[in-house]
Design a protein around this motif. Structure first.
Motif, PDB file in Angstrom:
ATOM      1  N   VAL A   4      32.248  56.286  23.898  1.00  0.00           N
ATOM      2  CA  VAL A   4      31.910  56.224  25.315  1.00  0.00           C
ATOM      3  C   VAL A   4      33.119  56.717  26.103  1.00  0.00           C
ATOM      4  N   ASN A   5      32.876  57.685  26.984  1.00  0.00           N
ATOM      5  CA  ASN A   5      33.953  58.350  27.710  1.00  0.00           C
ATOM      6  C   ASN A   5      33.929  58.062  29.204  1.00  0.00           C
ATOM      7  N   ILE A   6      35.135  57.968  29.749  1.00  0.00           N
ATOM      8  CA  ILE A   6      35.368  57.921  31.188  1.00  0.00           C
ATOM      9  C   ILE A   6      36.193  59.164  31.495  1.00  0.00           C
ATOM     10  N   ILE A   7      35.746  59.961  32.444  1.00  0.00           N
ATOM     11  CA  ILE A   7      36.445  61.205  32.775  1.00  0.00           C
ATOM     12  C   ILE A   7      37.009  61.110  34.186  1.00  0.00           C
ATOM     13  N   CYS A   8      38.298  61.401  34.310  1.00  0.00           N
ATOM     14  CA  CYS A   8      38.986  61.375  35.598  1.00  0.00           C
ATOM     15  C   CYS A   8      39.356  62.809  35.966  1.00  0.00           C
ATOM     16  N   VAL A   9      39.016  63.218  37.201  1.00  0.00           N
ATOM     17  CA  VAL A   9      39.228  64.597  37.630  1.00  0.00           C
ATOM     18  C   VAL A   9      40.023  64.624  38.928  1.00  0.00           C
ATOM     19  N   ASP A  10      41.173  65.284  38.891  1.00  0.00           N
ATOM     20  CA  ASP A  10      41.983  65.460  40.102  1.00  0.00           C
ATOM     21  C   ASP A  10      42.929  66.617  39.847  1.00  0.00           C
ATOM     22  N   ASP A  11      43.122  67.467  40.848  1.00  0.00           N
ATOM     23  CA  ASP A  11      44.007  68.612  40.666  1.00  0.00           C
ATOM     24  C   ASP A  11      45.478  68.237  40.811  1.00  0.00           C
ATOM     25  N   GLN A  12      45.755  66.999  41.165  1.00  0.00           N
ATOM     26  CA  GLN A  12      47.144  66.546  41.290  1.00  0.00           C
ATOM     27  C   GLN A  12      47.481  65.624  40.124  1.00  0.00           C
ATOM     28  N   ARG A  13      48.431  66.050  39.300  1.00  0.00           N
ATOM     29  CA  ARG A  13      48.802  65.319  38.093  1.00  0.00           C
ATOM     30  C   ARG A  13      49.244  63.883  38.408  1.00  0.00           C
ATOM     31  N   GLU A  14      49.974  63.672  39.510  1.00  0.00           N
ATOM     32  CA  GLU A  14      50.459  62.319  39.822  1.00  0.00           C
ATOM     33  C   GLU A  14      49.304  61.367  40.155  1.00  0.00           C
ATOM     34  N   VAL A  15      48.260  61.890  40.766  1.00  0.00           N
ATOM     35  CA  VAL A  15      47.082  61.065  41.057  1.00  0.00           C
ATOM     36  C   VAL A  15      46.358  60.728  39.751  1.00  0.00           C
ATOM     37  N   LEU A  16      46.192  61.729  38.886  1.00  0.00           N
ATOM     38  CA  LEU A  16      45.571  61.480  37.585  1.00  0.00           C
ATOM     39  C   LEU A  16      46.345  60.418  36.818  1.00  0.00           C
ATOM     40  N   LEU A  42      33.451  70.018  33.689  1.00  0.00           N
ATOM     41  CA  LEU A  42      32.118  70.448  33.248  1.00  0.00           C
ATOM     42  C   LEU A  42      32.145  70.939  31.805  1.00  0.00           C
ATOM     43  N   GLU A  43      33.193  71.672  31.435  1.00  0.00           N
ATOM     44  CA  GLU A  43      33.346  72.113  30.044  1.00  0.00           C
ATOM     45  C   GLU A  43      33.460  70.905  29.121  1.00  0.00           C
ATOM     46  N   LEU A  44      34.267  69.931  29.520  1.00  0.00           N
ATOM     47  CA  LEU A  44      34.484  68.744  28.696  1.00  0.00           C
ATOM     48  C   LEU A  44      33.190  67.960  28.503  1.00  0.00           C
ATOM     49  N   ILE A  45      32.420  67.753  29.569  1.00  0.00           N
ATOM     50  CA  ILE A  45      31.198  66.956  29.395  1.00  0.00           C
ATOM     51  C   ILE A  45      30.185  67.694  28.525  1.00  0.00           C
ATOM     52  N   ASP A  46      30.170  69.022  28.601  1.00  0.00           N
ATOM     53  CA  ASP A  46      29.305  69.802  27.695  1.00  0.00           C
ATOM     54  C   ASP A  46      29.726  69.594  26.243  1.00  0.00           C
ATOM     55  N   GLU A  47      31.043  69.653  25.986  1.00  0.00           N
ATOM     56  CA  GLU A  47      31.562  69.441  24.627  1.00  0.00           C
ATOM     57  C   GLU A  47      31.230  68.036  24.131  1.00  0.00           C
ATOM     58  N   LEU A  48      31.473  67.035  24.972  1.00  0.00           N
ATOM     59  CA  LEU A  48      31.216  65.648  24.567  1.00  0.00           C
ATOM     60  C   LEU A  48      29.736  65.442  24.260  1.00  0.00           C
ATOM     61  N   ASP A  49      28.878  65.999  25.111  1.00  0.00           N
ATOM     62  CA  ASP A  49      27.438  65.877  24.891  1.00  0.00           C
ATOM     63  C   ASP A  49      27.035  66.558  23.585  1.00  0.00           C
ATOM     64  N   GLU A  51      28.763  66.881  20.999  1.00  0.00           N
ATOM     65  CA  GLU A  51      29.260  66.070  19.883  1.00  0.00           C
ATOM     66  C   GLU A  51      28.547  64.717  19.797  1.00  0.00           C
ATOM     67  N   GLY A  52      27.572  64.499  20.671  1.00  0.00           N
ATOM     68  CA  GLY A  52      26.816  63.250  20.643  1.00  0.00           C
ATOM     69  C   GLY A  52      27.537  62.072  21.275  1.00  0.00           C
ATOM     70  N   GLU A  53      28.558  62.368  22.065  1.00  0.00           N
ATOM     71  CA  GLU A  53      29.300  61.300  22.727  1.00  0.00           C
ATOM     72  C   GLU A  53      28.688  61.010  24.093  1.00  0.00           C
ATOM     73  N   HIS A  54      28.986  59.831  24.615  1.00  0.00           N
ATOM     74  CA  HIS A  54      28.457  59.392  25.900  1.00  0.00           C
ATOM     75  C   HIS A  54      29.458  59.667  27.022  1.00  0.00           C
ATOM     76  N   VAL A  55      28.948  60.158  28.145  1.00  0.00           N
ATOM     77  CA  VAL A  55      29.755  60.307  29.352  1.00  0.00           C
ATOM     78  C   VAL A  55      29.276  59.207  30.297  1.00  0.00           C
ATOM     79  N   ALA A  56      29.980  58.084  30.272  1.00  0.00           N
ATOM     80  CA  ALA A  56      29.552  56.916  31.025  1.00  0.00           C
ATOM     81  C   ALA A  56      29.897  57.018  32.502  1.00  0.00           C
ATOM     82  N   LEU A  57      31.067  57.610  32.804  1.00  0.00           N
ATOM     83  CA  LEU A  57      31.555  57.582  34.174  1.00  0.00           C
ATOM     84  C   LEU A  57      32.440  58.788  34.440  1.00  0.00           C
ATOM     85  N   ILE A  58      32.287  59.343  35.640  1.00  0.00           N
ATOM     86  CA  ILE A  58      33.193  60.387  36.113  1.00  0.00           C
ATOM     87  C   ILE A  58      33.791  59.915  37.424  1.00  0.00           C
TER      88      ILE A  58
END
Length: 157
Positions: A4-16, A42-49, A51-58
């Motif tokens: 089960v995956n949680i994906i965090c997206v931000d263009d600023q490394r310090e915020v991530l 979007l690339e990552l969630i396609d890969e995870l899907d 591979e049969g993995e869950h994208v629980a939260l973005i």
């Protein structure tokens, strides 16, 4: 055990880094991934899907180059593979119209303004991921000590 995956997206490394630090209590049970752009996410969630993995939260920042957080979360919400995926918008610069778009089009569950309260963010993430676990039909017992107790109790009634 399901991944089960949680994906965090931000263009600023310090915020991530700050978001990852705030979510670190969940890192033992869930895979927490970080991306620096909407396209990378979007690339990552396609890969995870695939591979049969869950994208629980973005969790996505709103103001990013190329594609905004609202655009990213709207795209995810329109993809039937991710109909159960929960969405959180994290921003310091959204307008009132952006917020309305996020709620109506991206179907976000939560909105946090920067700077956010770490405990509130962690609590919201736990609630949303717990809801995902039940809605996706996963065995909640595989995730001891990290799920939101109240959601578990409500779902077991």
């Amino acid at each position: 055990m399901e991944k089960v995956n949680i994906i965090c997206v931000d263009d600023q490394r310090e915020v991530l880094s700050a978001v990852l630090k705030d979510l670190s209590p969940l890192a033992g049970a869930f895979h927490i991934e970080d991306c620096e752009s909407a396209d990378e996410a979007l690339e990552l969630i396609d890969e995870l899907d695939a591979e049969g993995e869950h994208v629980a939260l973005i969790i996505s920042d709103h103001v990013m180059p190329e594609k905004t957080g609202v655009e990213l979360l709207t795209e995810v919400s329109l993809d039937p593979r991710f109909r159960l995926t929960r969405k959180v918008l994290l921003t310091g610069q959204a307008t009132h119209a952006d917020t309305i778009d996020a709620i109506n089009n991206a179907r976000i569950e939560r909105y946090f303004e920067k700077p956010w309260d770490a405990a509130s963010l962690l609590g919201a993430v736990k609630r949303l991921v717990t809801q995902y676990v039940f809605d996706a039909g996963l065995d909640y017992r595989e995730f001891p000590d990290v799920l939101d107790t109240q959601v578990v109790l409500d779902r077991l009634k």
